[in-house]
Design a protein around this motif. Structure first.
Motif, mmCIF file in Angstrom:
data_model
loop_
_atom_site.group_PDB
_atom_site.id
_atom_site.type_symbol
_atom_site.label_atom_id
_atom_site.label_comp_id
_atom_site.label_asym_id
_atom_site.label_seq_id
_atom_site.Cartn_x
_atom_site.Cartn_y
_atom_site.Cartn_z
ATOM 1 N N PHE A 1 0.868 -1.173 0.000
ATOM 2 C CA PHE A 1 0.000 0.000 0.000
ATOM 3 C C PHE A 1 0.907 1.226 0.000
ATOM 4 C CE2 PHE A 1 -2.864 -2.968 2.469
ATOM 5 C CZ PHE A 1 -3.725 -3.203 1.411
ATOM 6 N N ARG A 2 0.389 2.328 -0.532
ATOM 7 C CA ARG A 2 1.196 3.537 -0.580
ATOM 8 C C ARG A 2 0.281 4.758 -0.566
ATOM 9 N NH1 ARG A 2 3.203 2.680 -6.897
ATOM 10 N NH2 ARG A 2 1.192 3.210 -7.834
ATOM 11 N N THR A 3 0.767 5.821 0.052
ATOM 12 C CA THR A 3 0.012 7.067 0.120
ATOM 13 C C THR A 3 0.918 8.229 -0.245
ATOM 14 O OG1 THR A 3 -1.467 6.233 1.859
ATOM 15 C CG2 THR A 3 -1.289 8.629 1.630
ATOM 16 N N THR A 4 0.456 9.073 -1.155
ATOM 17 C CA THR A 4 1.148 10.328 -1.421
ATOM 18 C C THR A 4 0.741 11.312 -0.331
ATOM 19 O OG1 THR A 4 1.172 9.940 -3.812
ATOM 20 C CG2 THR A 4 1.444 12.217 -3.056
ATOM 21 N N ILE A 5 1.730 11.753 0.453
ATOM 22 C CA ILE A 5 1.460 12.584 1.624
ATOM 23 C C ILE A 5 1.484 14.058 1.238
ATOM 24 C CG2 ILE A 5 2.144 13.137 3.985
ATOM 25 C CD1 ILE A 5 1.218 10.273 3.636
ATOM 26 N N ILE A 6 0.378 14.752 1.550
ATOM 27 C CA ILE A 6 0.213 16.158 1.209
ATOM 28 C C ILE A 6 -0.251 16.892 2.459
ATOM 29 C CG2 ILE A 6 -1.033 17.790 -0.272
ATOM 30 C CD1 ILE A 6 -1.452 15.369 -2.205
ATOM 31 N N LYS A 7 0.432 17.968 2.788
ATOM 32 C CA LYS A 7 0.117 18.688 4.019
ATOM 33 C C LYS A 7 -1.341 19.143 4.059
ATOM 34 C CE LYS A 7 3.422 21.382 5.461
ATOM 35 N NZ LYS A 7 4.054 21.077 6.764
ATOM 36 N N ASN A 8 -1.907 19.490 2.910
ATOM 37 C CA ASN A 8 -3.296 19.962 2.851
ATOM 38 C C ASN A 8 -4.299 18.890 3.266
ATOM 39 O OD1 ASN A 8 -1.463 21.008 0.711
ATOM 40 N ND2 ASN A 8 -3.078 22.542 0.426
ATOM 41 N N TYR A 9 -3.937 17.624 3.078
ATOM 42 C CA TYR A 9 -4.889 16.535 3.279
ATOM 43 C C TYR A 9 -4.556 15.609 4.447
ATOM 44 C CZ TYR A 9 -6.208 17.629 -1.571
ATOM 45 O OH TYR A 9 -6.603 18.257 -2.724
ATOM 46 N N HIS A 10 -3.283 15.464 4.754
ATOM 47 C CA HIS A 10 -2.865 14.420 5.696
ATOM 48 C C HIS A 10 -2.336 15.036 6.987
ATOM 49 C CE1 HIS A 10 -2.579 12.515 1.647
ATOM 50 N NE2 HIS A 10 -3.268 11.587 2.286
ATOM 51 N N SER A 11 -2.938 14.622 8.078
ATOM 52 C CA SER A 11 -2.547 15.066 9.413
ATOM 53 C C SER A 11 -2.286 13.831 10.266
ATOM 54 C CB SER A 11 -3.672 15.891 10.039
ATOM 55 O OG SER A 11 -4.828 15.079 10.213
ATOM 56 N N GLU A 12 -1.878 14.051 11.492
ATOM 57 C CA GLU A 12 -1.646 12.924 12.389
ATOM 58 C C GLU A 12 -2.933 12.133 12.601
ATOM 59 O OE1 GLU A 12 0.186 12.096 16.856
ATOM 60 O OE2 GLU A 12 0.631 13.956 15.788
ATOM 61 N N ASP A 13 -4.045 12.831 12.759
ATOM 62 C CA ASP A 13 -5.324 12.132 12.941
ATOM 63 C C ASP A 13 -5.696 11.311 11.712
ATOM 64 O OD1 ASP A 13 -5.665 13.114 15.493
ATOM 65 O OD2 ASP A 13 -6.977 14.777 14.881
ATOM 66 N N VAL A 14 -5.469 11.880 10.532
ATOM 67 C CA VAL A 14 -5.764 11.163 9.295
ATOM 68 C C VAL A 14 -4.906 9.904 9.196
ATOM 69 C CG1 VAL A 14 -5.568 11.250 6.771
ATOM 70 C CG2 VAL A 14 -6.583 13.170 8.019
ATOM 71 N N MET A 15 -3.618 10.040 9.499
ATOM 72 C CA MET A 15 -2.728 8.892 9.390
ATOM 73 C C MET A 15 -3.075 7.809 10.408
ATOM 74 S SD MET A 15 -1.167 9.852 6.771
ATOM 75 C CE MET A 15 -0.166 8.365 6.621
#
Length: 242
Positions: A171-185
């Motif tokens: 699995f892989r995720t492109t990490i973007i500050k606009n979308y991904h936070s600690e809660d999201v992760m």
């Protein structure tokens, strides 16, 4: 917000061929085949030119001639897009490539678990890389389309199939500050519990990215997410950051 692009019954078009790559198929010297068309419109997609321009640029015959000549030089073929699983002639195409001796890696967004299962059952796939765009709650935002309950169930089904199946995968995720936070992760970690491997890929702006307001994370932020995910029991690494 765009509506979901309904496919799964159209015929494959080939947009391009990268003749040699050491990056796209881990552990193998490979060629990468790009298919046009996608049912997502991710605002960070660097292949948007393939997504919205679906006319074929390369024939299947050209691809097969190239692969026949490259036997013994490359050992794998990565099939990416766009979204390859949209096309119902994908198994036939992959079988032709497998029949001349190549390993196959498939890139997918996981929205067509039936196709993934068909390819696995027919022994046509050796490795699958499935994108986890974000936590399930935010898929409609990050994918750029309206994701109804049926589509979300399909994504969950693909995740479950890979985790519980015998096909090698990531699995892989492109990490973007606009979308991904600690809660999201944290929520992503709960949704892919039991995953064999998970890669965090930092966002990189390119010519075809539609949303120029997107911001990459720092290496420190990526490492924080990596350690958090590892503590939750998921084998996590960072990819593409020097």
């Amino acid at each position: 917000m765009q509506s979901l692009f309904p496919c799964y019954n159209v015929y494959m078009n080939i947009k391009g061929l990268q003749k040699t790559t050491l990056l796209d198929y881990p552990g193998h010297v490979a060629a990468t085949i790009f298919l046009g068309g996608c049912n997502f419109r991710c605002p960070f997609c660097h292949n948007m030119n393939l997504v919205i321009n679906t006319e074929a640029d390369v024939s299947k015959e050209e691809i097969m001639r190239f692969l026949n000549k490259r036997q013994g030089i490359i050992d794998g073929v990565c099939i990416t897009g766009g979204e390859p699983t949209l096309y119902n002639d994908l198994p036939e195409f992959i079988k032709e490539i497998k029949d001349i001796g190549y390993l196959i890696k498939l890139d997918t967004n996981g929205t067509n678990p039936d196709m993934i299962k068909t390819l696995a059952e027919k022994n046509l796939i050796d490795y699958i890389a499935m994108d986890i765009k974000t936590r399930i709650l935010d898929y409609s935002v990050v994918s750029g389309v309206s994701c109804d309950d049926d589509l979300i169930c399909k994504i969950k089904e693909s995740v479950k199939f890979l985790i519980n199946g015998s096909i090698d995968y990531e699995f892989r995720t492109t990490i973007i500050k606009n979308y991904h936070s600690e809660d999201v992760m944290k929520e992503i970690s709960s949704e892919i519990q039991g995953a064999k491997r998970y890669f965090l890929q930092n966002y990189i702006e390119s010519e075809f990215v539609q949303d120029k307001s997107l911001v990459a994370c720092t290496l420190d932020e990526l490492n924080k997410y990596k350690e958090m995910l590892k503590k939750s029991g998921i084998n996590t690494e960072i990819r593409g950051v020097s």
